[in-house]
Scaffold this motif. Structure first.
Motif, PDB file in Angstrom:
ATOM      1  N   GLU A  77     -33.675 -17.712  -4.840  1.00 47.31           N
ATOM      2  CA  GLU A  77     -34.401 -18.276  -3.738  1.00 47.31           C
ATOM      3  C   GLU A  77     -33.252 -18.215  -2.828  1.00 47.31           C
ATOM      4  N   GLN A  78     -33.828 -18.723  -2.003  1.00 49.28           N
ATOM      5  CA  GLN A  78     -33.191 -19.235  -0.451  1.00 49.28           C
ATOM      6  C   GLN A  78     -33.581 -20.840  -0.301  1.00 49.28           C
ATOM      7  N   ALA A  79     -32.301 -21.118  -1.505  1.00 45.92           N
ATOM      8  CA  ALA A  79     -32.626 -22.711  -1.182  1.00 45.92           C
ATOM      9  C   ALA A  79     -32.377 -23.126   0.072  1.00 45.92           C
ATOM     10  N   SER A  80     -32.591 -24.535   0.397  1.00 44.58           N
ATOM     11  CA  SER A  80     -31.935 -25.593   1.229  1.00 44.58           C
ATOM     12  C   SER A  80     -30.582 -26.405   1.047  1.00 44.58           C
ATOM     13  N   SER A  81     -29.879 -27.029   1.559  1.00 39.52           N
ATOM     14  CA  SER A  81     -28.630 -27.574   1.215  1.00 39.52           C
ATOM     15  C   SER A  81     -29.712 -29.507   1.126  1.00 39.52           C
ATOM     16  N   SER A 121     -29.367 -17.946  -3.775  1.00 38.08           N
ATOM     17  CA  SER A 121     -28.974 -16.941  -3.283  1.00 38.08           C
ATOM     18  C   SER A 121     -28.838 -17.298  -1.548  1.00 38.08           C
ATOM     19  N   PHE A 122     -27.206 -17.205  -1.570  1.00 39.89           N
ATOM     20  CA  PHE A 122     -26.596 -17.671  -0.052  1.00 39.89           C
ATOM     21  C   PHE A 122     -27.164 -16.196   1.196  1.00 39.89           C
ATOM     22  N   GLY A 123     -28.460 -16.022   1.221  1.00 41.16           N
ATOM     23  CA  GLY A 123     -29.153 -15.142   1.287  1.00 41.16           C
ATOM     24  C   GLY A 123     -28.932 -13.252   1.205  1.00 41.16           C
ATOM     25  N   ARG A 124     -29.685 -12.746   1.677  1.00 36.08           N
ATOM     26  CA  ARG A 124     -30.084 -11.178   0.867  1.00 36.08           C
ATOM     27  C   ARG A 124     -28.438 -10.413   0.725  1.00 36.08           C
ATOM     28  N   MET A 125     -27.866 -10.600   1.860  1.00 40.14           N
ATOM     29  CA  MET A 125     -26.779  -9.711   2.275  1.00 40.14           C
ATOM     30  C   MET A 125     -25.410  -9.526   1.047  1.00 40.14           C
ATOM     31  N   VAL A 126     -24.835  -9.142   0.403  1.00 41.82           N
ATOM     32  CA  VAL A 126     -23.835  -9.652  -1.280  1.00 41.82           C
ATOM     33  C   VAL A 126     -22.293  -9.733  -0.551  1.00 41.82           C
TER      34      VAL A 126
END
Ligand code: SAM
Length: 155
Positions: A77-81, A121-126
């Motif tokens: 999940e691209q969660a928020s801070s 997730s810190f974004g879809r890039m690895v």
């Protein structure tokens, strides 16, 4: 309550280690007034070439029993801070241990990932796992400042 980062791989002396130490120190100072303990770091390394399954076994042995498991994965999940801050506050209020898990070069074993209470997730890039450890340490410090109401985090 315990808060740990469990990671595959050893973080040797260098720029990433300096940044992780700095953010974890800042977290410890900010967290003191919030009832949040300093963050522990658990490192595992499979020397027998057993791959992700062997790393997963080492991680499960090292992770405190009963801890809430937060897995770092680009597919999460691209969660928020503020999301992270709110969950940290709830784990604290519930006296629940929490462990943040970072995989090695091959990633996290699928079975281990499926055991996660939360995958973020810190974004879809690895990203390389050492940089992920730095970013996670900063996000945990940021979460503590949000709980403290300090101006470090801008809405
Ligand atoms: C180099 S990555 C692993 C390889 C990656 N899973 C792949 O399939 O190419 C190492 C670890 O860093 C973390 N990681 C890398 N990129 C991430 C991202 N965008 N968000 C969250 N965690 C990430 C994950 O824990 C991952 O297991």
């Amino acid at each position: 309550m315990r808060i740990d980062i469990a990671a595959v791989g050893r973080l040797r002396k260098g720029p990433e280690a300096a940044l992780v130490d700095d953010y974890l120190d800042r977290f410890a100072r900010t967290g003191r007034g919030l009832g949040l303990p300093p963050i522990g770091v658990i490192e595992v390394e499979d020397r027998r070439g057993g791959g992700m399954a062997a790393e997963a076994e080492l991680l499960l042995r090292a992770i405190p029993q009963g801890a809430a498991l937060v897995m770092l994965d680009e597919r999460g999940e691209q969660a928020s801070s503020p999301d992270l801050a709110a969950r940290l506050g709830r784990w604290r209020d519930g006296a629940r241990d929490v462990c943040f898990v970072i995989g090695g070069a091959d990633g996290l074993d699928a079975a281990l990932r499926s055991a996660a209470d939360w995958q973020i997730s810190f974004g879809r890039m690895v990203w390389p796992h050492l940089l992920v450890r730095v970013m996670l340490a900063e996000q945990l410090y940021r979460a503590a400042t949000i709980l403290a109401g300090s101006p470090y985090h801008r809405v």
